[in-house]
Design a protein around this motif. Structure first.
Motif, PDB file in Angstrom:
ATOM      1  N   ILE A  97       0.831  -1.202   0.000  1.00 55.93           N
ATOM      2  CA  ILE A  97       0.000   0.000   0.000  1.00 55.93           C
ATOM      3  C   ILE A  97       0.867   1.254   0.000  1.00 55.93           C
ATOM      4  O   ILE A  97       0.596   2.208  -0.738  1.00 55.93           O
ATOM      5  N   ILE A 116      -4.791   5.687  -0.420  1.00 56.85           N
ATOM      6  CA  ILE A 116      -5.515   4.426  -0.296  1.00 56.85           C
ATOM      7  C   ILE A 116      -6.083   4.272   1.119  1.00 56.85           C
ATOM      8  O   ILE A 116      -7.225   3.881   1.295  1.00 56.85           O
ATOM      9  N   ARG A 117      -5.278   4.605   2.089  1.00 48.78           N
ATOM     10  CA  ARG A 117      -5.714   4.485   3.491  1.00 48.78           C
ATOM     11  C   ARG A 117      -6.663   5.618   3.851  1.00 48.78           C
ATOM     12  O   ARG A 117      -6.557   6.730   3.317  1.00 48.78           O
TER      13      ARG A 117
END
Length: 67
Positions: free
Chosen positions: A49, A60-61
């Protein structure tokens, strides 16, 4: 309810306890190995990630300031 047959002699009790101890040690070893494998998988996912966020410049997080 399942009835458990208890050993009648000291020797048979010791043998049963020894067997159970070996089984518990084997289970503990298996669980530790499984935990190590899961920790490695988690680290690999996190690293993937991080690289994807840097390489593709996307988030993404989830952010901590979510509403």
């Amino acid at each position: 309810m399942k009835k458990v047959k208890l050993p009648t002699t000291v020797e048979s009790l010791q043998a049963q306890l020894s067997k159970e101890r070996k089984e518990h040690k084997a289970e503990l070893k298996r669980l530790k190995k499984e935990l190590d494998k899961e920790k490695l998988r988690s680290l690999a996912n996190s690293t993937m990630i991080d690289l994807a966020e840097k390489m593709f410049n996307i988030s993404i997080r989830k952010k901590s300031d979510a509403k």
